[in-house]
Scaffold this active site. Structure first.
Site, PDB file in Angstrom:
ATOM      1  N   HIS A   1       0.837  -1.199   0.000  1.00  0.00           N
ATOM      2  CA  HIS A   1       0.000   0.000   0.000  1.00  0.00           C
ATOM      3  C   HIS A   1       0.878   1.258   0.000  1.00  0.00           C
ATOM      4  CE1 HIS A   1      -3.552   2.359   1.740  1.00  0.00           C
ATOM      5  NE2 HIS A   1      -2.527   3.182   1.881  1.00  0.00           N
ATOM      6  N   GLU A   2       1.853   1.284   0.906  1.00  0.00           N
ATOM      7  CA  GLU A   2       2.728   2.458   1.026  1.00  0.00           C
ATOM      8  C   GLU A   2       3.621   2.617  -0.199  1.00  0.00           C
ATOM      9  OE1 GLU A   2       2.270   4.719   3.181  1.00  0.00           O
ATOM     10  OE2 GLU A   2       0.763   3.462   4.151  1.00  0.00           O
TER      11      GLU A   2
ATOM     12  N   HIS B   1       1.866   4.369  -3.033  1.00  0.00           N
ATOM     13  CA  HIS B   1       1.904   5.828  -2.872  1.00  0.00           C
ATOM     14  C   HIS B   1       3.246   6.377  -3.350  1.00  0.00           C
ATOM     15  CE1 HIS B   1      -1.735   6.383  -0.621  1.00  0.00           C
ATOM     16  NE2 HIS B   1      -1.369   5.649   0.400  1.00  0.00           N
TER      17      HIS B   1
HETATM   18 ZN   LIG Z   1      -2.289   5.171   2.221  1.00  0.00          ZN
END
Ligand SMILES: [Zn+2]
Length: 371
Positions: free
Chosen positions: A67-68, A71
């Site tokens: 998830h990170e 980004h």
């Molecule tokens: Zn996030």
């Protein structure tokens, strides 16, 4: 950042885990091994439950990482430098070097994290369907991971800055109004409102006898402080944009000789002039800086025999700036060394001092003037 460990480097980004993450890892493993897996796989021996509990927890960890990373990769693609990512109790925080330049960029950067979680959730759900034909263990693990990633995606979409959902909201308001500061404020207030709603729901649940409501209270509290803190940071950064150390510094500082005793310093300078910081100079040459904290750290009985030169932070250890240093860098210097003031130097001469309070006062003045 004090209690975090570096676990590696991917795509030039340093990854850290916060100490709180180990607590969560143990908690996840414990819940899986003692309650979830036993209910799904009643015939498994305890050791196997614990091993698979730990394994599944590590995959949860990898999901948060993915998830990170999503980004960060989008950020890098847009020319934003991502220095490091620290994994916390509820996800991760990326250290990016600058604010996004335009709404669309922020929108894409924010939305890609939850999207990754949803894709992972769908992937694990498919895995659980496959598991129906393979083994009940695979079904148990895969459906758990599908649920966790779904929750992770939804939780991060809560519309409060600095959560992903808050960033999406900020990007939309920014696009509509063209005002980043106003958009940040609205997204932050929305985050605080949601935090209170979560805390309220949690407290209600606890009052009704459900202790698990404490989780909601905790999450709400975390959200609230994050919303307040990140808004203040953005506010300070926008206020200090284009401001130099020369504008922030206070030129009315007092100088003292290095052979002045601490007792004299307290009686003649600290009490009489209500000053907290002194520049130590001998024949015009900077020797160091003495502040109230240095005096407090010296036992009272030693005051008559100790000199300013003994307790000062000597010149070699001082982190100084020049009048041209940017306001942002001044703030960094204050934060990095956890000092209360930095001297502003022109060559060998001290031109002024910048204390934390000077920076805050400057920001307050600009707020009051509405400029
Ligand atoms: Zn996030």
């Amino acid at each position: 950042m004090k209690y975090s460990w570096r676990i590696g480097r991917i795509f030039g980004i340093d990854f850290y885990v916060d100490s709180s993450w180990f607590v969560i890892l143990i908690l996840f493993t414990w819940i899986l091994a003692t309650s979830y897996f036993p209910s799904q796989l009643p015939n498994w021996p305890p050791l196997r439950l614990w091993i698979f509990g730990l394994l599944t927890s590590v995959i949860v960890f990898a999901s948060v990482l993915a998830h990170e990373l999503a980004h960060s990769l989008v950020a890098i693609k847009h020319g934003v430098t991502v220095k490091s990512i620290t994994l916390f109790i509820l996800g991760g925080v990326a250290q990016i070097s600058s604010e996004p330049r335009e709404p669309l960029q922020e929108f894409v950067m924010a939305v890609v994290g939850p999207l990754t979680s949803f894709i992972l959730s769908a992937f694990f759900f498919l895995g659980s369907l496959v598991g129906l034909f393979v083994s009940p263990a695979l079904v148990a693990i895969m459906s758990y991971l599908a649920l966790i990633n779904l929750v992770l995606g939804l939780f991060n979409l809560l519309p409060g800055f600095p959560m992903d959902g808050g960033r999406v909201l900020r990007a939309l308001v920014w696009k509509a109004t063209g005002d980043l500061k106003k958009a940040t404020k609205i997204a932050s207030v929305s985050g605080q409102v949601f935090a209170f709603v979560l805390m309220g729901l949690g407290i209600f649940q606890v009052l009704m006898g459900g202790l698990s409501g404490l989780w909601l209270v905790f999450v709400g509290w975390f959200l609230h402080s994050a919303a307040v803190r990140s808004y203040q940071q953005v506010r300070v950064e926008t206020r200090l944009k284009g401001v130099s150390a020369g504008e922030l510094m206070n030129e009315n500082f007092k100088t003292i000789p290095s052979d002045l005793t601490v007792a004299q310093l307290v009686d003649d300078y600290i009490f009489k002039r209500k000053e907290r910081v002194f520049v130590v100079t001998d024949e015009g040459q900077l020797q160091g800086i003495v502040c109230l904290e240095d005096v407090k750290a010296t036992p009272r009985s030693e005051w008559p025999r100790t000199t300013a030169g003994n307790i000062m932070t000597p010149r070699v250890e001082l982190k100084s700036v020049t009048p041209e240093t940017s306001g942002e860098d001044v703030l960094k210097s204050l934060a990095e060394k956890d000092v209360h003031q930095v001297p502003v130097m022109i060559g060998d001469r001290v031109a002024g001092l910048i204390r934390r309070s000077d920076v805050l006062r400057y920001i307050k003045l600009r707020d009051d003037l509405g400029s």
